[in-house]
Design a protein around this motif. Structure first.
Motif, PDB file in Angstrom:
ATOM      1  N   THR A  10       0.841  -1.213   0.000  1.00  0.00           N
ATOM      2  CA  THR A  10       0.000   0.000   0.000  1.00  0.00           C
ATOM      3  C   THR A  10       0.867   1.251   0.000  1.00  0.00           C
ATOM      4  O   THR A  10       0.668   2.171  -0.802  1.00  0.00           O
ATOM      5  CB  THR A  10      -0.900  -0.005   1.260  1.00  0.00           C
ATOM      6  OG1 THR A  10      -1.703  -1.187   1.231  1.00  0.00           O
ATOM      7  CG2 THR A  10      -1.779   1.232   1.324  1.00  0.00           C
ATOM      8  N   GLN A  52       5.649 -20.492   2.686  1.00  0.00           N
ATOM      9  CA  GLN A  52       7.094 -20.567   2.914  1.00  0.00           C
ATOM     10  C   GLN A  52       7.804 -19.583   1.977  1.00  0.00           C
ATOM     11  O   GLN A  52       7.228 -19.132   0.990  1.00  0.00           O
ATOM     12  CB  GLN A  52       7.613 -21.985   2.602  1.00  0.00           C
ATOM     13  CG  GLN A  52       6.960 -23.082   3.384  1.00  0.00           C
ATOM     14  CD  GLN A  52       7.357 -23.070   4.872  1.00  0.00           C
ATOM     15  OE1 GLN A  52       8.269 -22.366   5.272  1.00  0.00           O
ATOM     16  NE2 GLN A  52       6.648 -23.848   5.676  1.00  0.00           N
ATOM     17  N   ARG A  83      14.596 -10.889   2.188  1.00  0.00           N
ATOM     18  CA  ARG A  83      13.811 -11.512   3.254  1.00  0.00           C
ATOM     19  C   ARG A  83      14.639 -12.444   4.120  1.00  0.00           C
ATOM     20  O   ARG A  83      14.107 -13.078   5.008  1.00  0.00           O
ATOM     21  CB  ARG A  83      12.682 -12.325   2.631  1.00  0.00           C
ATOM     22  CG  ARG A  83      11.341 -11.610   2.753  1.00  0.00           C
ATOM     23  CD  ARG A  83      10.404 -12.347   1.866  1.00  0.00           C
ATOM     24  NE  ARG A  83       9.061 -12.353   2.293  1.00  0.00           N
ATOM     25  CZ  ARG A  83       8.116 -11.620   1.718  1.00  0.00           C
ATOM     26  NH1 ARG A  83       8.406 -10.751   0.794  1.00  0.00           N
ATOM     27  NH2 ARG A  83       6.874 -11.762   2.099  1.00  0.00           N
ATOM     28  N   ARG A 122      -8.317  -8.114   2.818  1.00  0.00           N
ATOM     29  CA  ARG A 122      -7.590  -7.644   1.628  1.00  0.00           C
ATOM     30  C   ARG A 122      -8.166  -8.246   0.342  1.00  0.00           C
ATOM     31  O   ARG A 122      -8.443  -9.432   0.243  1.00  0.00           O
ATOM     32  CB  ARG A 122      -6.118  -8.025   1.703  1.00  0.00           C
ATOM     33  CG  ARG A 122      -5.419  -7.726   0.369  1.00  0.00           C
ATOM     34  CD  ARG A 122      -3.938  -7.800   0.398  1.00  0.00           C
ATOM     35  NE  ARG A 122      -3.428  -8.993   1.015  1.00  0.00           N
ATOM     36  CZ  ARG A 122      -2.174  -9.119   1.412  1.00  0.00           C
ATOM     37  NH1 ARG A 122      -1.338  -8.109   1.286  1.00  0.00           N
ATOM     38  NH2 ARG A 122      -1.760 -10.239   1.954  1.00  0.00           N
ATOM     39  N   PHE A 132      -6.738  -3.290  -2.122  1.00  0.00           N
ATOM     40  CA  PHE A 132      -7.872  -2.651  -1.450  1.00  0.00           C
ATOM     41  C   PHE A 132      -8.165  -3.400  -0.160  1.00  0.00           C
ATOM     42  O   PHE A 132      -7.551  -4.433   0.125  1.00  0.00           O
ATOM     43  CB  PHE A 132      -9.134  -2.708  -2.337  1.00  0.00           C
ATOM     44  CG  PHE A 132      -8.999  -2.004  -3.658  1.00  0.00           C
ATOM     45  CD1 PHE A 132      -9.463  -0.708  -3.812  1.00  0.00           C
ATOM     46  CD2 PHE A 132      -8.407  -2.641  -4.744  1.00  0.00           C
ATOM     47  CE1 PHE A 132      -9.336  -0.049  -5.037  1.00  0.00           C
ATOM     48  CE2 PHE A 132      -8.279  -1.993  -5.962  1.00  0.00           C
ATOM     49  CZ  PHE A 132      -8.753  -0.697  -6.114  1.00  0.00           C
ATOM     50  N   ARG A 167       3.034 -17.672   7.414  1.00  0.00           N
ATOM     51  CA  ARG A 167       3.833 -16.563   6.877  1.00  0.00           C
ATOM     52  C   ARG A 167       4.379 -15.689   8.008  1.00  0.00           C
ATOM     53  O   ARG A 167       5.513 -15.208   7.945  1.00  0.00           O
ATOM     54  CB  ARG A 167       2.995 -15.736   5.895  1.00  0.00           C
ATOM     55  CG  ARG A 167       2.782 -16.454   4.572  1.00  0.00           C
ATOM     56  CD  ARG A 167       1.626 -15.896   3.757  1.00  0.00           C
ATOM     57  NE  ARG A 167       1.737 -14.486   3.481  1.00  0.00           N
ATOM     58  CZ  ARG A 167       0.711 -13.702   3.161  1.00  0.00           C
ATOM     59  NH1 ARG A 167      -0.515 -14.216   3.076  1.00  0.00           N
ATOM     60  NH2 ARG A 167       0.892 -12.444   2.919  1.00  0.00           N
ATOM     61  N   ALA A 195      -1.607   2.568  12.145  1.00  0.00           N
ATOM     62  CA  ALA A 195      -2.346   3.839  12.082  1.00  0.00           C
ATOM     63  C   ALA A 195      -3.037   3.876  10.724  1.00  0.00           C
ATOM     64  O   ALA A 195      -2.699   3.080   9.840  1.00  0.00           O
ATOM     65  CB  ALA A 195      -1.358   4.997  12.216  1.00  0.00           C
TER      66      ALA A 195
HETATM   67  P1  AP5 Z   1       4.346 -10.837  -0.544  1.00  0.00           P
HETATM   68  O1  AP5 Z   1       3.390 -10.623  -1.634  1.00  0.00           O
HETATM   69  O2  AP5 Z   1       5.543  -9.982  -0.433  1.00  0.00           O
HETATM   70  O3  AP5 Z   1       3.534 -10.878   0.823  1.00  0.00           O
HETATM   71  P2  AP5 Z   1       3.906 -10.370   2.279  1.00  0.00           P
HETATM   72  O4  AP5 Z   1       5.283  -9.899   2.570  1.00  0.00           O
HETATM   73  O5  AP5 Z   1       3.417 -11.468   3.115  1.00  0.00           O
HETATM   74  O6  AP5 Z   1       3.194  -9.020   2.375  1.00  0.00           O
HETATM   75  P3  AP5 Z   1       1.740  -8.748   1.965  1.00  0.00           P
HETATM   76  O7  AP5 Z   1       1.665  -8.499   0.493  1.00  0.00           O
HETATM   77  O8  AP5 Z   1       0.840  -9.818   2.531  1.00  0.00           O
HETATM   78  O9  AP5 Z   1       1.414  -7.436   2.804  1.00  0.00           O
HETATM   79  P4  AP5 Z   1       1.835  -5.935   2.671  1.00  0.00           P
HETATM   80  O10 AP5 Z   1       2.771  -5.600   3.774  1.00  0.00           O
HETATM   81  O11 AP5 Z   1       2.263  -5.568   1.274  1.00  0.00           O
HETATM   82  O12 AP5 Z   1       0.426  -5.265   3.020  1.00  0.00           O
HETATM   83  P5  AP5 Z   1      -0.642  -4.565   2.055  1.00  0.00           P
HETATM   84  O13 AP5 Z   1      -0.174  -3.200   1.668  1.00  0.00           O
HETATM   85  O14 AP5 Z   1      -1.078  -5.496   0.983  1.00  0.00           O
HETATM   86  O15 AP5 Z   1       4.892 -12.374  -0.591  1.00  0.00           O
HETATM   87  C1  AP5 Z   1       4.012 -13.456  -0.826  1.00  0.00           C
HETATM   88  C2  AP5 Z   1       4.802 -14.744  -0.898  1.00  0.00           C
HETATM   89  O16 AP5 Z   1       5.765 -14.667  -1.983  1.00  0.00           O
HETATM   90  C3  AP5 Z   1       5.659 -15.068   0.341  1.00  0.00           C
HETATM   91  O17 AP5 Z   1       4.908 -15.735   1.338  1.00  0.00           O
HETATM   92  C4  AP5 Z   1       6.754 -15.959  -0.275  1.00  0.00           C
HETATM   93  O18 AP5 Z   1       6.273 -17.269  -0.518  1.00  0.00           O
HETATM   94  C5  AP5 Z   1       6.996 -15.287  -1.631  1.00  0.00           C
HETATM   95  N1  AP5 Z   1       8.047 -14.255  -1.569  1.00  0.00           N
HETATM   96  C6  AP5 Z   1       7.891 -12.913  -1.775  1.00  0.00           C
HETATM   97  N2  AP5 Z   1       9.069 -12.283  -1.665  1.00  0.00           N
HETATM   98  C7  AP5 Z   1       9.992 -13.250  -1.371  1.00  0.00           C
HETATM   99  C8  AP5 Z   1      11.390 -13.205  -1.129  1.00  0.00           C
HETATM  100  N3  AP5 Z   1      12.084 -12.049  -1.144  1.00  0.00           N
HETATM  101  N4  AP5 Z   1      12.013 -14.373  -0.841  1.00  0.00           N
HETATM  102  C9  AP5 Z   1      11.357 -15.543  -0.831  1.00  0.00           C
HETATM  103  N5  AP5 Z   1      10.016 -15.657  -1.049  1.00  0.00           N
HETATM  104  C10 AP5 Z   1       9.343 -14.502  -1.322  1.00  0.00           C
HETATM  105  O19 AP5 Z   1      -1.846  -4.350   3.112  1.00  0.00           O
HETATM  106  C11 AP5 Z   1      -2.591  -5.463   3.590  1.00  0.00           C
HETATM  107  C12 AP5 Z   1      -4.084  -5.059   3.718  1.00  0.00           C
HETATM  108  O20 AP5 Z   1      -4.194  -4.052   4.725  1.00  0.00           O
HETATM  109  C13 AP5 Z   1      -4.675  -4.437   2.433  1.00  0.00           C
HETATM  110  O21 AP5 Z   1      -6.016  -4.827   2.303  1.00  0.00           O
HETATM  111  C14 AP5 Z   1      -4.597  -2.915   2.672  1.00  0.00           C
HETATM  112  O22 AP5 Z   1      -5.621  -2.224   1.989  1.00  0.00           O
HETATM  113  C15 AP5 Z   1      -4.746  -2.839   4.180  1.00  0.00           C
HETATM  114  N6  AP5 Z   1      -3.970  -1.759   4.788  1.00  0.00           N
HETATM  115  C16 AP5 Z   1      -2.714  -1.335   4.429  1.00  0.00           C
HETATM  116  N7  AP5 Z   1      -2.312  -0.347   5.249  1.00  0.00           N
HETATM  117  C17 AP5 Z   1      -3.331  -0.146   6.147  1.00  0.00           C
HETATM  118  C18 AP5 Z   1      -3.501   0.759   7.250  1.00  0.00           C
HETATM  119  N8  AP5 Z   1      -2.543   1.632   7.584  1.00  0.00           N
HETATM  120  N9  AP5 Z   1      -4.656   0.685   7.955  1.00  0.00           N
HETATM  121  C19 AP5 Z   1      -5.629  -0.230   7.618  1.00  0.00           C
HETATM  122  N10 AP5 Z   1      -5.538  -1.088   6.562  1.00  0.00           N
HETATM  123  C20 AP5 Z   1      -4.382  -1.050   5.846  1.00  0.00           C
END
Ligand code: AP5
Length: 216
Positions: A10, A52, A83, A122, A132, A167, A195
């Motif tokens: 985001t 993983q 990571r 999400r 979103f 995760r 926040a």
């Molecule tokens: P990846 O897609 O990177 O997932 P993640 O790190 O688990 O992070 P997310 O995408 O789940 O969350 P985010 O921090 O981006 O939050 P978001 O902004 O979406 O990785 C997926 C998989 O790929 C891993 O498990 C692994 O298998 C593999 N992988 C990826 N990179 C790797 C690497 N380097 N090495 C090895 N494997 C790898 O926000 C989440 C939700 O909350 C949204 O709906 C959003 O609208 C909401 N939101 C955001 N901010 C707020 C706020 N301030 N208040 C309220 N709601 C909010």
């Protein structure tokens, strides 16, 4: 850096809009490789579905290709990479090779109860990838308001609760220790990201404004 659901994607999208440099998300690149059925995608799928980490060799191959693209020559935001320590060391070598050292490492801290709530709500656009949350989207079948055809939003396969818990465990074990690694190099900036989105953006911009610009 930050746990799953801490808001990396985001906030990265907001930096893209503000600074005009690309967001390079290994999660997005891997999901795209899976959807397109590439060799990397086929090898990454099982690890992603079970929460993983994908093998370093695959992730580094994808990052190396992406950093060589034209739009990354003026700078970039790495989202969800590195990571683990091996990836951090490989990144350092790559960036030294292209003369583009890291300016800063941002760590988002969010309470785990809030993370579970955010991830369960999400949804993302299958066309543009914009993220979103059901908490902010009106209507029973929310749609993307950025794409012309307004496609229905979809839920990620790895956002099922048991996979999210895995995760989070992987994050604690493999990724969180990197904070210490970057703190020792004087690069780490920690942000309380528990926040509203706008407030986190304001904190992020304030933090970035205090980071020395290595390109200057
Ligand atoms: P990846 O897609 O990177 O997932 P993640 O790190 O688990 O992070 P997310 O995408 O789940 O969350 P985010 O921090 O981006 O939050 P978001 O902004 O979406 O990785 C997926 C998989 O790929 C891993 O498990 C692994 O298998 C593999 N992988 C990826 N990179 C790797 C690497 N380097 N090495 C090895 N494997 C790898 O926000 C989440 C939700 O909350 C949204 O709906 C959003 O609208 C909401 N939101 C955001 N901010 C707020 C706020 N301030 N208040 C309220 N709601 C909010």
């Amino acid at each position: 850096m930050g746990a799953p659901g801490s808001g990396k994607g985001t906030q990265s999208q907001r930096l893209v809009e503000r600074f005009g440099i690309p967001q390079i998300s290994t999660g997005d690149l891997l999901r795209s490789a899976v959807t397109r059925g590439t060799e990397y995608g086929r090898r990454a799928k099982a690890a992603m579905d079970s929460g993983q980490l994908v093998a370093d060799e695959i992730v580094l191959g994808i990052i190396r290709e992406r950093l060589a693209e034209r739009d990354a020559q003026r700078g970039f935001i790495l989202d969800g990479f590195p990571r683990n320590l091996a990836q951090a060391q490989a990144l350092r070598t790559m960036l030294t090779g292209i003369g583009a050292p890291l300016d800063a490492v941002i760590l988002f801290e969010v309470d785990y109860a809030e993370i579970i709530k955010r991830i369960s709500g999400r949804r993302s656009c299958p066309q543009c990838g914009r993220v979103f949350n059901l908490a902010e989207a009106a209507g029973a079948a929310p749609r993307c308001d950025h794409c012309a055809e307004h496609p229905p939003l979809v839920q990620r396969r790895d956002d099922e609760e048991s996979t999210v818990r895995r995760r989070l465990e992987v994050y604690e074990r493999e990724t969180r220790p990197l904070a210490q690694h970057y703190a020792a190099q004087g690069l780490l900036r920690t942000i309380d990201a528990d926040a509203p989105v706008e407030e986190v953006t304001a904190r992020l911009l304030a933090t970035l404004s205090s980071v020395p610009d290595t390109a200057a």
